[in-house]
Design a protein around this motif. Structure first.
Motif, mmCIF file in Angstrom:
data_model
loop_
_atom_site.group_PDB
_atom_site.id
_atom_site.type_symbol
_atom_site.label_atom_id
_atom_site.label_comp_id
_atom_site.label_asym_id
_atom_site.label_seq_id
_atom_site.Cartn_x
_atom_site.Cartn_y
_atom_site.Cartn_z
ATOM 1 N N SER A 140 -7.747 7.807 -10.847
ATOM 2 C CA SER A 140 -7.423 6.631 -11.646
ATOM 3 C C SER A 140 -8.482 5.544 -11.491
ATOM 4 O O SER A 140 -9.053 5.369 -10.407
ATOM 5 N N GLU B 282 -1.009 12.751 -6.280
ATOM 6 C CA GLU B 282 -2.131 12.316 -5.445
ATOM 7 C C GLU B 282 -3.451 12.499 -6.188
ATOM 8 O O GLU B 282 -4.323 11.615 -6.167
ATOM 9 N N MET C 178 -3.739 -2.591 -9.701
ATOM 10 C CA MET C 178 -3.709 -1.429 -8.821
ATOM 11 C C MET C 178 -5.126 -0.983 -8.516
ATOM 12 O O MET C 178 -5.956 -0.872 -9.423
ATOM 13 N N GLU D 128 -5.148 4.883 0.655
ATOM 14 C CA GLU D 128 -3.933 4.321 0.078
ATOM 15 C C GLU D 128 -4.177 3.716 -1.304
ATOM 16 O O GLU D 128 -5.287 3.281 -1.628
ATOM 17 N N LEU D 129 -3.126 3.680 -2.092
ATOM 18 C CA LEU D 129 -3.112 2.964 -3.374
ATOM 19 C C LEU D 129 -2.636 1.541 -3.113
ATOM 20 O O LEU D 129 -1.561 1.330 -2.557
ATOM 21 N N LYS D 130 -3.447 0.574 -3.484
ATOM 22 C CA LYS D 130 -3.090 -0.832 -3.286
ATOM 23 C C LYS D 130 -2.511 -1.389 -4.582
ATOM 24 O O LYS D 130 -3.099 -1.234 -5.651
ATOM 25 N N PRO E 135 -7.103 2.133 -6.731
ATOM 26 C CA PRO E 135 -6.900 3.486 -6.190
ATOM 27 C C PRO E 135 -7.664 3.703 -4.890
ATOM 28 O O PRO E 135 -8.524 2.891 -4.521
ATOM 29 N N TYR F 241 0.852 -1.184 0.000
ATOM 30 C CA TYR F 241 0.000 0.000 0.000
ATOM 31 C C TYR F 241 0.894 1.242 0.000
ATOM 32 O O TYR F 241 1.888 1.311 0.723
ATOM 33 N N ILE G 214 -3.789 9.781 -8.868
ATOM 34 C CA ILE G 214 -4.107 8.471 -8.303
ATOM 35 C C ILE G 214 -5.571 8.401 -7.896
ATOM 36 O O ILE G 214 -6.260 7.400 -8.140
ATOM 37 N N ARG G 215 -6.087 9.463 -7.282
ATOM 38 C CA ARG G 215 -7.486 9.474 -6.848
ATOM 39 C C ARG G 215 -8.445 9.380 -8.037
ATOM 40 O O ARG G 215 -9.545 8.842 -7.920
ATOM 41 N N CYS H 160 6.069 7.916 -4.148
ATOM 42 C CA CYS H 160 5.059 7.626 -3.125
ATOM 43 C C CYS H 160 5.730 7.027 -1.892
ATOM 44 O O CYS H 160 6.847 6.516 -1.955
#
Length: 241
Positions: free
Chosen positions: A88, A82, A102, A117-119, A104, A72, A85-86, A168
């Protein structure tokens, strides 16, 4: 939740936190032991994941365990990364021998809980010999911490696909085990136990990580099939191979 729903069904009896340690198919039906007492059932659907070997050792020739690493990440606050990613979507990159997925940050629509978190995970069953084990060689309850070597390899694979990951923060890493069929393609939905168990126990395993995602549909199809075969459900069931 599903458990709460079933708890209010007069036809359902829940045995929570009851670890199954033995299956006895002598006589009529099947008995499951939780170490304290036996419980009797007409039919058992066994979904033990990576712990399947303890209850169905006859599957050893058809299955192996794949140890997976997940991590994560958190992007710097208020950064363009950021925001990207949000915005995505869920990404699945299946190039090469080790697919990368992935997920988001998102908000659970049921609970309202936000995951910031991005997993990132790897579906790794072939690229590393060390990640694959015979079904009876490893206790999946032990040694679940990510090793330094595993994390180094994981980050190397991810960097090749997502170079921005170096910007990140790694917040945490975990492991999980997949039960995978030998050909890495088919799902197992069989009755491989010998003797009386052959007709009173259905084993579902070999689903890799897809078992989590499709469990409701798989469970419904299996339940319908068993009820149809027992004469309790009269509608015809279309069975998939």
């Amino acid at each position: 939740s599903l458990r709460d729903t079933l708890a209010h069904d007069s036809l359902v009896e829940l045995h929570t936190r009851s670890r199954v340690v033995d299956i006895d198919c002598g006589g009529h039906g099947v008995r499951l032991s939780d170490g304290r007492a036996y419980h009797h059932f007409d039919h058992v659907v066994l979904c033990a994941g990576p712990w399947i070997d303890a209850l169905a050792p006859s599957l050893r020739a058809q299955l192996f365990l794949a140890r997976q690493v997940l991590a994560y990440f958190q992007a710097p606050s208020h950064s363009s990364l950021e925001r990207s990613i949000r915005q995505s979507p869920v990404v699945l990159d299946i190039q090469g021998n080790c697919p990368v997925y992935m997920v988001p940050p998102t908000t659970n629509p049921g609970t309202g809980k936000h995951v910031s978190e991005l997993k990132i995970g790897l579906h790794d069953t072939r690229e590393r010999g060390g990640a694959v084990f015979p079904i009876d060689a490893v206790n999946p309850s032990h040694n679940r911490d990510v090793t330094a070597a595993e994390l180094e390899w994981f980050l190397d694979v991810v960097r090749r696909r997502v170079p921005a990951i170096d910007h990140c923060f790694l917040t945490r890493s975990i492991t999980c085990f997949y039960t995978v069929s030998r050909d890495d393609e088919r799902f197992l939905c069989e009755r491989p136990l010998s003797g009386a168990c052959a007709s009173s126990c259905t084993v579902l395993t070999g689903f890799s990580g897809h078992g989590f995602k499709f469990a409701p549909a798989i469970g419904l199809r299996v339940a319908e099939t068993l009820l149809y075969e027992s004469g309790r459900l009269h509608s015809p069931i279309v069975r998939s191979s």
